[in-house]
Design a protein around this motif. Structure first.
Motif, PDB file in Angstrom:
ATOM      1  N   ARG A   1       0.720  -1.270  -0.268  1.00 17.72           N
ATOM      2  CA  ARG A   1      -0.099  -0.204  -0.175  1.00 17.72           C
ATOM      3  C   ARG A   1       0.672   1.108   0.081  1.00 17.72           C
ATOM      4  O   ARG A   1       0.696   2.386  -0.666  1.00 17.72           O
ATOM      5  CB  ARG A   1      -1.063  -0.063   1.284  1.00 17.72           C
ATOM      6  CG  ARG A   1      -2.316  -0.771   1.385  1.00 17.72           C
ATOM      7  CD  ARG A   1      -3.536  -1.035   2.056  1.00 17.72           C
ATOM      8  NE  ARG A   1      -4.284  -1.694   1.530  1.00 17.72           N
ATOM      9  CZ  ARG A   1      -4.596  -2.571   3.139  1.00 17.72           C
ATOM     10  NH1 ARG A   1      -4.454  -2.704   3.808  1.00 17.72           N
ATOM     11  NH2 ARG A   1      -6.060  -3.706   2.012  1.00 17.72           N
TER      12      ARG A   1
ATOM     13  N   ILE B   1       1.327  -7.310   3.073  1.00 11.13           N
ATOM     14  CA  ILE B   1       0.281  -5.937   3.940  1.00 11.13           C
ATOM     15  C   ILE B   1       0.827  -6.550   5.219  1.00 11.13           C
ATOM     16  O   ILE B   1       0.385  -8.052   5.704  1.00 11.13           O
ATOM     17  CB  ILE B   1      -1.221  -6.198   3.201  1.00 11.13           C
ATOM     18  CG1 ILE B   1      -1.714  -6.381   2.117  1.00 11.13           C
ATOM     19  CG2 ILE B   1      -2.001  -5.699   4.392  1.00 11.13           C
ATOM     20  CD1 ILE B   1      -1.478  -4.805   1.700  1.00 11.13           C
TER      21      ILE B   1
ATOM     22  N   ASP C   1      -6.035  -0.268   7.722  1.00  5.12           N
ATOM     23  CA  ASP C   1      -6.043  -1.612   6.572  1.00  5.12           C
ATOM     24  C   ASP C   1      -8.074  -1.957   6.783  1.00  5.12           C
ATOM     25  O   ASP C   1      -7.799  -1.752   5.378  1.00  5.12           O
ATOM     26  CB  ASP C   1      -5.362  -2.494   7.126  1.00  5.12           C
ATOM     27  CG  ASP C   1      -3.530  -2.473   7.458  1.00  5.12           C
ATOM     28  OD1 ASP C   1      -3.246  -1.608   6.449  1.00  5.12           O
ATOM     29  OD2 ASP C   1      -3.082  -2.842   7.853  1.00  5.12           O
TER      30      ASP C   1
ATOM     31  N   LEU D   1      -8.855   0.841   4.661  1.00  7.44           N
ATOM     32  CA  LEU D   1      -8.233   0.860   3.594  1.00  7.44           C
ATOM     33  C   LEU D   1      -9.393   0.380   2.720  1.00  7.44           C
ATOM     34  O   LEU D   1      -9.319   0.414   1.641  1.00  7.44           O
ATOM     35  CB  LEU D   1      -6.900   0.776   3.481  1.00  7.44           C
ATOM     36  CG  LEU D   1      -6.623   2.210   4.073  1.00  7.44           C
ATOM     37  CD1 LEU D   1      -4.512   2.010   4.464  1.00  7.44           C
ATOM     38  CD2 LEU D   1      -6.649   3.512   3.542  1.00  7.44           C
TER      39      LEU D   1
ATOM     40  N   GLU E   1     -10.683   1.059  -0.869  1.00 10.08           N
ATOM     41  CA  GLU E   1     -10.408  -0.452  -2.714  1.00 10.08           C
ATOM     42  C   GLU E   1     -11.782  -0.915  -3.137  1.00 10.08           C
ATOM     43  O   GLU E   1     -12.097  -0.958  -3.575  1.00 10.08           O
ATOM     44  CB  GLU E   1      -9.693  -0.832  -1.935  1.00 10.08           C
ATOM     45  CG  GLU E   1      -7.835  -0.263  -1.408  1.00 10.08           C
ATOM     46  CD  GLU E   1      -6.924  -1.296  -1.323  1.00 10.08           C
ATOM     47  OE1 GLU E   1      -6.782  -2.877  -0.759  1.00 10.08           O
ATOM     48  OE2 GLU E   1      -5.759  -1.668  -1.076  1.00 10.08           O
TER      49      GLU E   1
END
Length: 206
Positions: free
Chosen positions: A22, A86, A195, A198, A202
Motif C-alpha cells: 500500500r 500487507i 487496513d 483502506l 479499495e
C-alpha cells in the motif's frame, strides 16, 4: 511464476526485497531458498531462510507480525525477488515499521515515505492502549473511553470546517491532522485497523 526460473546463488538463496503493497515503503531485505519460497506461495505469508540460524522462519510466527503476500515478482536477471505484502505489524525486530531507518545520505529532493507516519502512529497507539503510560494524552483518552474520543472527533471536525471556510491552508492542514489522529485513536480503541478502512475504500473504488 515458475520457481524453476529463479536463479538461486551457490548457497541456494535468493534475496527478497519486501515492500508494503500500500505505502510502497521498503520494509526489509531477507533471503529465501526454494523451500521457503514454495511455503510462501502456499501460505500466502512470507517465509524466509535465516542465514545466521540456518533454518526457515515464518515471519510473525511468534510475534504475530505476519506479512500477507499480495504479489511476488523477479528482476530481469531472475536472481532477486520483490515481495509486496500487507504487514500486520512492524517488519523490524526492533519494533520499527521498516528495517531501513538509519540514513547514510539524503539528497535535497528526497522526501520521507509519506505514509510511514500512519504505520508509526498505529504502532504507538496500540502500545499506548496496552500499557497506558502516565502523563500521556493518548492514554487519558483511552481511559476516558469511546464517548470522550468521539466527542474529540466532533470537535476536531468542526475545527476542520471552520479552517476550510476561512480558506486557511495551514490551519486546514493542522486541524485535519488533529482530526485524523483522533480518528486513529477511535479505530484503535474499537479494534478496527486502518487496513480495514483502506480495504473498504479499495472495494468501493473497484
Amino acid at each position: 511464476m515458475n520457481i524453476g526460473e529463479i536463479k538461486f546463488d551457490e548457497k541456494g538463496l535468493v534475496p527478497a526485497i519486501v515492500q508494503d503493497a500500500r505505502s510502497k515503503a521498503v520494509l526489509t531485505l531477507a533471503y529465501m531458498n526454494k523451500e521457503s519460497l514454495e511455503l510462501t506461495l502456499q501460505k500466502k505469508e512470507t517465509v524466509f531462510f535465516s542465514r545466521s540460524r540456518q533454518k526457515l522462519w515464518h515471519k510473525g510466527e511468534t510475534s504475530g507480525n505476519t506479512q500477507a503476500v499480495e504479489s511476488i515478482s523477479y528482476d530481469c536477471d531472475q536472481d532477486a525477488l520483490l515481495v509486496q505484502v500487507i504487514p500486520s505489524g512492524p517488519a523490524c525486530h526492533k519494533g520499527d515499521y521498516s528495517c531501513f531507518n538509519d540514513m547514510l545520505f539524503k539528497g535535497t529532493k528526497v522526501k520521507e515515505e509519506p505514509y510511514a507516519i500512519l504505520e508509526q502512529l498505529k504502532q504507538v497507539l496500540t502500545e499506548r492502549k496496552t500499557t497506558l503510560p502516565e502523563n500521556s494524552y493518548t492514554s487519558k483518552l483511552f481511559q476516558e473511553g469511546v464517548d470522550r474520543i468521539a466527542k474529540k472527533i466532533g470537535e476536531e471536525a468542526g475545527e476542520v470546517i471552520i479552517a476550510a471556510k476561512n480558506d486557511d491552508k495551514q490551519e486546514l492542514s493542522m486541524e485535519s491532522a488533529d482530526l485524523l489522529f483522533h480518528l486513529l485513536v477511535l479505530l484503535t480503541d474499537r479494534g478496527v485497523s486502518l487496513d480495514d478502512v483502506l480495504s473498504v475504500l479499495e472495494e468501493r473504488h473497484q
